[in-house]
Design an enzyme around this catalytic site. Structure first.
Site, PDB file in Angstrom:
ATOM      1  N   GLU A 185      82.745 -54.580  -5.473  1.00  0.00           N
ATOM      2  CA  GLU A 185      83.664 -55.204  -5.768  1.00  0.00           C
ATOM      3  C   GLU A 185      84.326 -54.582  -6.710  1.00  0.00           C
ATOM      4  OE1 GLU A 185      84.866 -58.304  -4.956  1.00  0.00           O
ATOM      5  OE2 GLU A 185      84.784 -57.904  -3.294  1.00  0.00           O
ATOM      6  N   HIS A 261      82.575 -62.426 -10.115  1.00  0.00           N
ATOM      7  CA  HIS A 261      82.410 -61.133 -10.473  1.00  0.00           C
ATOM      8  C   HIS A 261      81.821 -61.068 -11.669  1.00  0.00           C
ATOM      9  CE1 HIS A 261      86.287 -59.902  -8.134  1.00  0.00           C
ATOM     10  NE2 HIS A 261      85.398 -59.383  -7.849  1.00  0.00           N
ATOM     11  N   CYS A 382      90.385 -58.237 -15.482  1.00  0.00           N
ATOM     12  CA  CYS A 382      90.805 -58.156 -14.630  1.00  0.00           C
ATOM     13  C   CYS A 382      91.706 -57.473 -13.823  1.00  0.00           C
ATOM     14  CB  CYS A 382      90.822 -59.722 -13.424  1.00  0.00           C
ATOM     15  SG  CYS A 382      89.515 -60.506 -13.483  1.00  0.00           S
TER      16      CYS A 382
END
Ligand code: SUG
Length: 457
Positions: A185, A261, A382
């Site tokens: 990711e 995450h 993010c």
């Protein structure tokens, strides 16, 4: 072979650029993010793509005005008609969209997802100072845990190759094979610690699952997204010195609480690591490994540990306190960039007040309204991909991606002209949306000096 650290003079001057993802015109709430409680909660609600993009641009402008190096990455061209063709939908574009909508509305949301805005998941990046070949390495994330995200990486690689185009300075690898047990990711599960950006760094790779692990037999609420062999592969591809790398396991408890995450529960910057006590499976082991490696790299690690009495795990997930950006302004003063939600919850507000009190480790808290992105589970961290660049690497970039007042004004005008202020998943079947987006993206390639970029997409 040339010593990779011959370029030490140049890399000592290196600066960290925050490349923020420009929110695309099809931003909507489809509830597609696995293990992402905000995304699931807001599924099907009305989004405002125009506001989403403007909120992102406001953050970029504010940081640029503080003298923090800021740049922008374009959104991926959506809808991804290639994906719909791969699934057997045929005919002209309108027919393909109509058939996909009839088959399953979520297929259309997948093809139209604006999820590339969260560029912390675009790739893992290692600066030249850490790589044996003295180049900046990028590995686009395969994002194999979610269908809508797993189709990003070919286009992401294309974007990165267009922006970081000089092969003497940059290497953009292909994504790892797209299998769940090799899930990657990107930078959201990776942080780099260093005394100064151009200095030797210690890179921390955090994973939630083991590629060849037998598991502990316990039923979990959510599956991990990042796997250990993926993290190890990225470290090898980037030609990192194994004595400057640490692999750490995310706690399963955190994943089950909605920490899909690691950047939802920890953030590192220069010599500082801010994290929640529930972030890692073996906190003591990680801290010991980090202390030893940071010392070998010539600096002492400063840890800011938040325990559950200060901020509960659930509050950390709701407020995105750890999805903050730790930054230094032009004068070198440490800043923390947080979403508005952090100031609305007493516990996270109190914590921020405590670290920014006189004599504290942070000199200022900057808070931003990023609600459109937050509703899909994406906070300030993010939305940005950190890339350390020295002057010659930065100068080699020909695209008009470095932030300025002028670029902000142009992008704002472009967004206001082309973006809708209301979108629900049902609207995606409207063929005029496709035309609007195509037209807008052709203009964007001119603004960003990426000629023909979207014509070929
Ligand atoms: O992968 N949300 C993204 C949010 C990514 C946040 N990134 C970092 N933490 N770095 C995800 O879950 C939601 C899309 C939707 O619901 O329509 C989504 O994909």
């Amino acid at each position: 072979m040339a010593d990779p650290h011959d370029n030490i003079g140049a890399s000592a001057q290196a600066r960290e650029f925050n490349f923020d993802g420009l929110v695309g015109p099809s931003h909507h709430h489809a509830g597609l993010g696995s293990g992402n409680v905000a995304s699931m909660r807001h599924s099907g609600t009305v989004s405002n793509p125009r506001l989403a993009a403007l909120q992102g641009l406001e953050k970029m402008l504010a940081l640029h005005r503080r003298g923090i190096p800021q740049a922008v990455l374009p959104p991926l061209a959506r809808p991804n008609l290639r994906f719909l063709w791969q699934l057997g939908f045929r005919g002209d574009d309108a027919a393909v969209l109509a058939q996909a909508a009839r088959a399953d509305q979520r297929l259309l949301s997948t093809a139209y997802s604006a999820s590339s805005m969260w560029v912390a998941n675009a790739a893992t990046v290692s600066p030249a100072a850490d790589s044996a070949d003295g180049k900046v390495h990028f590995t686009p994330a395969n994002l194999s845990a979610n269908l809508h995200r797993s189709i990003e990486h070919p286009d992401t690689a294309r974007t990165l190759r267009a922006v970081f185009a000089d092969p003497d300075r940059f290497i953009v690898h292909d994504a790892l094979p797209c299998a769940p047990s090799l899930g990657d990711e990107g930078a959201a599960n990776h942080t780099r610690l260093a005394a100064y950006h151009g200095g030797p760094g210690v890179q921390v790779f955090v994973y939630g699952g083991e590629t060849f692990g037998a598991g502990d037999g316990k039923r979990r609420r959510f599956d991990p997204r990042q796997y250990d062999e993926a993290s190890r592969a990225v470290a090898r591809l980037h030609r990192l010195d194994p004595s400057r790398v640490v692999f750490a396991r995310q706690s399963a408890k955190a994943i089950d609480a909605g920490v899909f995450h690691n950047d939802v529960i920890a953030v590192g910057h220069l010599d500082t690591l801010l994290y929640h006590e529930a972030a890692f499976e073996d906190e003591a082991g990680l801290l010991e490994a980090l202390a030893q490696r940071c010392e070998a790299a010539g600096f002492r690690l400063l840890t800011l540990r938040v325990d559950a009495r200060q901020v509960s795990l659930d509050d950390a997930v709701s407020t995105y306190l750890f999805n903050s950006q730790l930054l230094r302004d032009e004068e070198g003063r440490p800043l923390i960039v947080v979403p508005h939600e952090c100031l609305e919850f007493a516990a996270s507000r109190r914590y921020l007040e405590s670290i920014s009190a006189p004599g504290g480790p942070v000199s200022e808290v900057l808070s931003f309204d990023l609600r459109e992105s937050m509703r899909n589970g994406g906070g300030p961290a993010c939305l940005r991909l950190r890339v350390v660049l020295d002057a010659s690497q930065a100068a080699s970039i020909r695209a008009n991606v470095f932030f300025s007042e002028a670029l902000h004004a142009e992008l704002t005008e472009w967004v206001c002209q082309h973006y809708r202020d209301r979108l629900v998943p049902h609207d995606l079947a409207d063929p005029s949306l496709l035309d609007e987006i195509r037209f807008a993206l052709r203009e964007l390639e001119t603004i960003l000096a990426l000629p023909g970029f979207f014509a070929e997409a």
